[in-house]
Design an enzyme around this catalytic site. Sequence first.
Site, mmCIF file in Angstrom:
data_model
loop_
_atom_site.group_PDB
_atom_site.id
_atom_site.type_symbol
_atom_site.label_atom_id
_atom_site.label_comp_id
_atom_site.label_asym_id
_atom_site.label_seq_id
_atom_site.Cartn_x
_atom_site.Cartn_y
_atom_site.Cartn_z
ATOM 1 N N GLY A 21 0.806 -1.216 0.000
ATOM 2 C CA GLY A 21 0.000 0.000 0.000
ATOM 3 C C GLY A 21 0.833 1.257 0.000
ATOM 4 N N ALA A 22 1.919 1.242 -0.785
ATOM 5 C CA ALA A 22 2.889 2.343 -0.727
ATOM 6 C C ALA A 22 2.629 3.439 -1.751
ATOM 7 C CB ALA A 22 4.311 1.793 -0.916
ATOM 8 N N ASN A 23 1.480 3.421 -2.422
ATOM 9 C CA ASN A 23 1.230 4.433 -3.440
ATOM 10 C C ASN A 23 0.764 5.763 -2.863
ATOM 11 O OD1 ASN A 23 -1.230 2.540 -3.163
ATOM 12 N ND2 ASN A 23 -2.145 4.412 -3.983
ATOM 13 N N GLY A 25 -0.445 8.013 1.177
ATOM 14 C CA GLY A 25 -0.642 8.020 2.618
ATOM 15 C C GLY A 25 0.531 7.494 3.416
ATOM 16 N N TYR A 176 -14.144 -3.592 10.672
ATOM 17 C CA TYR A 176 -12.817 -2.971 10.587
ATOM 18 C C TYR A 176 -12.045 -3.201 11.886
ATOM 19 C CZ TYR A 176 -9.146 0.518 10.315
ATOM 20 O OH TYR A 176 -7.898 1.135 10.325
#
Length: 313
Positions: A21-23, A25, A176
């Site tokens: 999820g490094a694209n 934030g 969540y």
Amino acid sequence: MTRWNTSHIPDQTGRSVVVTGANSGLGYVTARELARCGARVVLACRNEARGGAALDRLRSEVPTAEVEFRPLDLADLSSVRDFAAGLDTFDGDRLDLLINNAGVMALPYRTTADGFEMQFGTNHLGHFALTGLLLPKLLATPGARVVTVSSMLHALSDIDLDDLNSERSYRRWIAYARSKSANLLFTHELSRRLAAAGSQVVAAAAHPGYAATNLQAAGARMEGRTSAERAIAIGNRLIGQSPDGGALGTLCAATAPHMRPDSFVGPRSGLRGAPAPCFRAPWTKKDAAGERLWTASEEFTGVRFDFSPAAAA
């Protein structure tokens, strides 16, 4: 660890890192700061266009960065397997840091490609499978760590071991919270199993506090709930800290010397500030629950962890 910040990150030259999820934030900031300190970093992202854009942005901000993009969809176990198999071309048998950062939050009910509830399937099962598949590289690397990003919202609910996929009932925020409790319980059980095997790999967890990213509004956006989107945007401006601040807990857990196994690091206040050891709900350290979650996760994913010395050879 009082007032810990990025100036405390040790030199990372020669270390290899995967950040999911490094694209954008927190994941983007984590990858950027580790690359700035000399690490070779893989940006593991679902969307190829966004991953490529993040790669270009990072290279412009850190011209010396050794960084590459590789596709990874944690909601599809075939993608997880393909990513892990393809990583054999990255730095040989070495992997110093696995940052399990990617996640989804409070989505309307939907399932992964393999039929699991999306939040549990992405936030926990995808990272469980990825960690297991990359374990031989981690075991073969002195000083390796696995850092899994949880949330203070884990305290809203324990996992339901009899309904892990929310088939009986679904409430988005409870689902969540359960996925984030699963992250912590996974870290606890992974730490126990690494210790039993005599491994020096450290498994730790982190949380970002309230970080203003695009994660909070994703569910509202999917359903066209514009009023909810506006309310979230206001909350982000008034309460949230920047992604740079939110990523400090992850970076601390990943790089601070003498990090203890099964640590949980983030803003002590719960919302913002320098990372420190912080509160975690007692159910996230129960051995029996950890074993049951582990067994179920192996059955769901088909991934078996091999802690034997031969696995690291």
